[in-house]
Write a protein that holds these residues in place. Structure first.
Motif, PDB file in Angstrom:
ATOM      1  N   ASP A 130      51.607  40.973  36.000  1.00  0.00           N
ATOM      2  CA  ASP A 130      51.275  39.871  36.909  1.00  0.00           C
ATOM      3  C   ASP A 130      50.031  39.097  36.485  1.00  0.00           C
ATOM      4  OD1 ASP A 130      53.382  40.503  38.595  1.00  0.00           O
ATOM      5  OD2 ASP A 130      52.159  41.812  39.870  1.00  0.00           O
ATOM      6  N   VAL A 131      49.373  39.516  35.413  1.00  0.00           N
ATOM      7  CA  VAL A 131      48.058  38.952  35.090  1.00  0.00           C
ATOM      8  C   VAL A 131      48.115  37.446  34.871  1.00  0.00           C
ATOM      9  CG1 VAL A 131      46.185  38.922  33.401  1.00  0.00           C
ATOM     10  CG2 VAL A 131      47.056  41.096  34.249  1.00  0.00           C
ATOM     11  N   ASP A 132      49.059  36.963  34.082  1.00  0.00           N
ATOM     12  CA  ASP A 132      49.111  35.524  33.791  1.00  0.00           C
ATOM     13  C   ASP A 132      49.272  34.709  35.074  1.00  0.00           C
ATOM     14  OD1 ASP A 132      49.301  33.083  32.362  1.00  0.00           O
ATOM     15  OD2 ASP A 132      51.484  33.233  32.355  1.00  0.00           O
ATOM     16  N   ALA A 133      50.195  35.100  35.941  1.00  0.00           N
ATOM     17  CA  ALA A 133      50.393  34.363  37.194  1.00  0.00           C
ATOM     18  C   ALA A 133      49.138  34.384  38.050  1.00  0.00           C
ATOM     19  CB  ALA A 133      51.576  34.955  37.959  1.00  0.00           C
ATOM     20  N   LEU A 134      48.474  35.532  38.107  1.00  0.00           N
ATOM     21  CA  LEU A 134      47.246  35.627  38.886  1.00  0.00           C
ATOM     22  C   LEU A 134      46.160  34.722  38.312  1.00  0.00           C
ATOM     23  CD1 LEU A 134      47.172  39.485  39.469  1.00  0.00           C
ATOM     24  CD2 LEU A 134      47.675  37.729  41.173  1.00  0.00           C
ATOM     25  N   LEU A 135      46.014  34.719  36.989  1.00  0.00           N
ATOM     26  CA  LEU A 135      45.009  33.865  36.358  1.00  0.00           C
ATOM     27  C   LEU A 135      45.249  32.399  36.703  1.00  0.00           C
ATOM     28  CD1 LEU A 135      44.711  35.457  32.787  1.00  0.00           C
ATOM     29  CD2 LEU A 135      43.209  35.806  34.750  1.00  0.00           C
ATOM     30  N   ARG A 136      46.487  31.983  36.646  1.00  0.00           N
ATOM     31  CA  ARG A 136      46.795  30.573  36.945  1.00  0.00           C
ATOM     32  C   ARG A 136      46.521  30.264  38.418  1.00  0.00           C
ATOM     33  NH1 ARG A 136      48.719  28.603  32.403  1.00  0.00           N
ATOM     34  NH2 ARG A 136      49.717  30.049  30.942  1.00  0.00           N
ATOM     35  N   ASN A 137      46.818  31.189  39.295  1.00  0.00           N
ATOM     36  CA  ASN A 137      46.536  30.973  40.716  1.00  0.00           C
ATOM     37  C   ASN A 137      45.045  30.921  41.000  1.00  0.00           C
ATOM     38  OD1 ASN A 137      49.248  30.875  41.293  1.00  0.00           O
ATOM     39  ND2 ASN A 137      49.388  32.977  42.044  1.00  0.00           N
ATOM     40  N   PHE A 138      44.253  31.600  40.182  1.00  0.00           N
ATOM     41  CA  PHE A 138      42.792  31.551  40.324  1.00  0.00           C
ATOM     42  C   PHE A 138      42.190  30.318  39.671  1.00  0.00           C
ATOM     43  CE2 PHE A 138      42.967  36.377  40.629  1.00  0.00           C
ATOM     44  CZ  PHE A 138      42.675  36.400  41.979  1.00  0.00           C
ATOM     45  N   GLY A 139      43.001  29.506  38.991  1.00  0.00           N
ATOM     46  CA  GLY A 139      42.467  28.343  38.290  1.00  0.00           C
ATOM     47  C   GLY A 139      41.701  28.730  37.039  1.00  0.00           C
ATOM     48  N   CYS A 140      42.093  29.835  36.444  1.00  0.00           N
ATOM     49  CA  CYS A 140      41.371  30.347  35.285  1.00  0.00           C
ATOM     50  C   CYS A 140      41.622  29.498  34.051  1.00  0.00           C
ATOM     51  CB  CYS A 140      41.795  31.798  35.013  1.00  0.00           C
ATOM     52  SG  CYS A 140      41.064  32.523  33.531  1.00  0.00           S
ATOM     53  N   ARG A 141      40.537  29.207  33.335  1.00  0.00           N
ATOM     54  CA  ARG A 141      40.636  28.593  32.011  1.00  0.00           C
ATOM     55  C   ARG A 141      40.076  29.525  30.930  1.00  0.00           C
ATOM     56  NH1 ARG A 141      38.705  23.963  34.801  1.00  0.00           N
ATOM     57  NH2 ARG A 141      36.682  24.151  33.764  1.00  0.00           N
ATOM     58  N   THR A 142      39.126  30.383  31.331  1.00  0.00           N
ATOM     59  CA  THR A 142      38.492  31.295  30.368  1.00  0.00           C
ATOM     60  C   THR A 142      38.667  32.724  30.840  1.00  0.00           C
ATOM     61  OG1 THR A 142      36.819  29.674  29.718  1.00  0.00           O
ATOM     62  CG2 THR A 142      36.310  31.991  29.293  1.00  0.00           C
ATOM     63  N   LEU A 143      39.134  33.578  29.934  1.00  0.00           N
ATOM     64  CA  LEU A 143      39.294  34.997  30.224  1.00  0.00           C
ATOM     65  C   LEU A 143      38.296  35.782  29.388  1.00  0.00           C
ATOM     66  CD1 LEU A 143      41.023  37.060  31.813  1.00  0.00           C
ATOM     67  CD2 LEU A 143      42.441  37.275  29.754  1.00  0.00           C
ATOM     68  N   VAL A 144      37.411  36.507  30.065  1.00  0.00           N
ATOM     69  CA  VAL A 144      36.458  37.383  29.389  1.00  0.00           C
ATOM     70  C   VAL A 144      37.101  38.755  29.267  1.00  0.00           C
ATOM     71  CG1 VAL A 144      34.138  38.375  29.426  1.00  0.00           C
ATOM     72  CG2 VAL A 144      34.523  36.082  30.360  1.00  0.00           C
TER      73      VAL A 144
END
Length: 214
Positions: A130-144
């Motif tokens: 689910d990580v990719d979908a969650l990142l997009r829902n958070f408005g993520c552009r940068t992943l540390v």
């Protein structure tokens, strides 16, 4: 290393997510199934640096995701198509769903706002989870990306993040692998080609900077 201005822009708390990879008791804890990896993660200071990053993320309003690898007691859904998976089934500590082995290891704190994403298969915390979908829902552009291991899961996470369109940032002192000298070589020769390589202190400095009102 990225320039200060570039790193500050990349690490904007509003569009950054901090990912910890397999920082669970059965992997990097005292009772690890992989004692050599656990020892390196602790001796190198990687676990301490990850904990510092999580604390700072909580304070700066950066979303934290903890990616955990686990398996069912009957092994259903787990891979068997690589030596690594077959070897894991013979380890004395198993990463069983609901067991203490899959809890986040000390000294890494977990807040009620953190999300824990669990996977039953594969090598990557992003692919098939689910990580990719969650990142997009958070408005993520940068992943540390932090955690273990530099041998397998960390490069998988970085490559998948880049392939999915995210900017990957890797604090070099917040990941670990075996042997210990493999990690800096892998970072220098592989991750540096696709990710922004930095340090825990540089990330913390960015997150502590005052932000101008939009």
């Amino acid at each position: 290393m990225a320039s200060d201005a570039r790193l500050i822009e990349q690490l904007d708390p509003a569009s950054t997510v901090l990912l910890t990879v397999e920082c669970q008791r059965g992997v990097v804890g005292v009772d690890s199934a992989l004692p050599e990896l656990a020892a390196v993660a602790r001796k190198s200071g990687a676990l301490t640096h990850i904990a510092r990053l999580v604390v700072a993320a909580h304070e700066a309003g950066v979303q934290v995701l903890h990616a955990v690898a686990e398996r069912r007691p009957d092994g259903r859904g787990a891979n068997s198509n690589a030596r690594l998976f077959k070897a894991a089934r013979r380890l004395p500590v198993q990463q069983i769903v609901g067991s203490t082995a899959v809890r986040i290891a000390d000294p890494i704190p977990v807040s009620e706002d953190d999300l824990v994403v669990r996977r039953l298969h594969g090598l990557s915390p992003l692919a098939g989870t689910d990580v990719d979908a969650l990142l997009r829902n958070f408005g993520c552009r940068t992943l540390v990306v932090t955690g273990v291991s530099a041998n397998v899961a960390i490069p998988n996470a970085v490559f998948d993040a880049v392939n999915l369109g995210y900017t990957a940032v890797v604090p070099s002192d917040a990941i670990a692998g075996v042997p210990a000298d493999y990690t800096p070589a892998m970072i220098r020769n592989t991750l540096a080609l696709v990710a922004t390589v930095t340090t825990t202190d540089e990330v913390l400095t960015c997150w502590k900077r005052p932000r101008r009102a939009s």
